[in-house]
Design a protein around this motif. Structure first.
Motif, PDB file in Angstrom:
ATOM      1  N   VAL A  75       3.498  87.337 129.129  1.00  0.00           N
ATOM      2  CA  VAL A  75       3.665  86.907 127.744  1.00  0.00           C
ATOM      3  C   VAL A  75       2.576  85.884 127.446  1.00  0.00           C
ATOM      4  O   VAL A  75       2.375  84.951 128.209  1.00  0.00           O
TER       5      VAL A  75
ATOM      6  N   ASN B  71      12.117  85.278 118.813  1.00  0.00           N
ATOM      7  CA  ASN B  71      10.998  86.045 119.341  1.00  0.00           C
ATOM      8  C   ASN B  71      11.425  86.850 120.563  1.00  0.00           C
ATOM      9  O   ASN B  71      11.150  88.045 120.663  1.00  0.00           O
TER      10      ASN B  71
ATOM     11  N   TYR C 224       3.526  90.507 124.327  1.00  0.00           N
ATOM     12  CA  TYR C 224       4.281  90.914 125.509  1.00  0.00           C
ATOM     13  C   TYR C 224       3.586  92.132 126.112  1.00  0.00           C
ATOM     14  O   TYR C 224       3.293  93.104 125.407  1.00  0.00           O
TER      15      TYR C 224
ATOM     16  N   PHE D 222      11.819  90.969 121.047  1.00  0.00           N
ATOM     17  CA  PHE D 222      11.230  91.684 122.176  1.00  0.00           C
ATOM     18  C   PHE D 222      12.282  92.556 122.861  1.00  0.00           C
ATOM     19  O   PHE D 222      12.024  93.710 123.188  1.00  0.00           O
TER      20      PHE D 222
ATOM     21  N   ILE E 165       4.668  90.117 118.800  1.00  0.00           N
ATOM     22  CA  ILE E 165       5.908  89.884 118.058  1.00  0.00           C
ATOM     23  C   ILE E 165       5.825  88.519 117.396  1.00  0.00           C
ATOM     24  O   ILE E 165       5.538  87.518 118.058  1.00  0.00           O
TER      25      ILE E 165
ATOM     26  N   GLN F 150       2.818  94.625 122.924  1.00  0.00           N
ATOM     27  CA  GLN F 150       3.220  94.428 121.530  1.00  0.00           C
ATOM     28  C   GLN F 150       3.177  92.949 121.179  1.00  0.00           C
ATOM     29  O   GLN F 150       3.611  92.106 121.961  1.00  0.00           O
TER      30      GLN F 150
END
Length: 191
Positions: A98, A165, A120, A169, A136, A134
């Protein structure tokens, strides 16, 4: 008389400010249960880091390098452990990386809002291939009626933003199939 009133007001203000306790920084998502959907991979490690200045999509306050990343990782690990979404006995071994892209803290105000964004990535440990990526973005708002003390509302807005967040995810993770090709870069942005 004015000096005595001023002294009393100063004493009361000092006393009241000393009585304010801040909520703890807690990024674990509350009220999550075991996921019905399982990811066919054994999650071996997670890491959370701050994006470099070139990668950032917003502000990240100075002095947060160690603390915020560690708290985010702790909250993420706690949440993933409680959902049991990854299969410990799966043949494929993966890491979760992350990168915090933005952590825009609230200024003064009636309600406090923190904006966050993070990338992520799930990486195959054997091949190094990125199986999923992705970005986010989320926010967390603490209304005035949460507390009269602004610092309490500010800390809670950070907690809510990061929890939101991580929760987003998890929702995306429930739709992931690591055996299907990843969408093209840029197609995985969520707001």
């Amino acid at each position: 008389m004015k000096i005595q009133h001023l002294a009393v007001v100063a004493f009361v203000a000092a006393f009241l400010s000393g009585c304010i306790t801040l909520p703890p920084m807690n990024f674990a998502v509350p009220n999550v249960g075991i996921s019905q959907k399982k990811i066919e991979a054994d999650l071996k490690s997670t890491s959370v880091t701050l994006a470099s200045p070139e990668e950032r999509t917003g502000k990240i306050p100075d002095g947060t390098e160690v603390g915020i990343a560690k708290l985010w990782q702790s909250g993420l690990n706690d949440t993933l452990n409680r959902t049991a979404i990854f299969r410990d006995d799966a043949e494929r071994k993966v890491n979760l990386s992350v990168k915090i892209l933005k952590l825009d803290l609230p200024g003064a105000g009636i309600s406090m809002t923190t904006e966050t964004a993070a990338r992520y990535e799930i990486i195959d440990r054997k091949t190094g291939e990125i199986l999923f990526t992705q970005d986010i973005a989320s926010s967390g708002t603490t209304p005035f009626d949460y507390s009269l003390a602004g610092p309490r509302r500010a800390v809670e807005s950070v907690n809510r933003a990061v929890q939101n967040n991580i929760a987003q995810f998890l929702e995306v993770l429930k739709t992931v199939d690591l055996h299907k090709p990843m969408p093209p870069a840029g197609a995985g942005t969520s707001k």
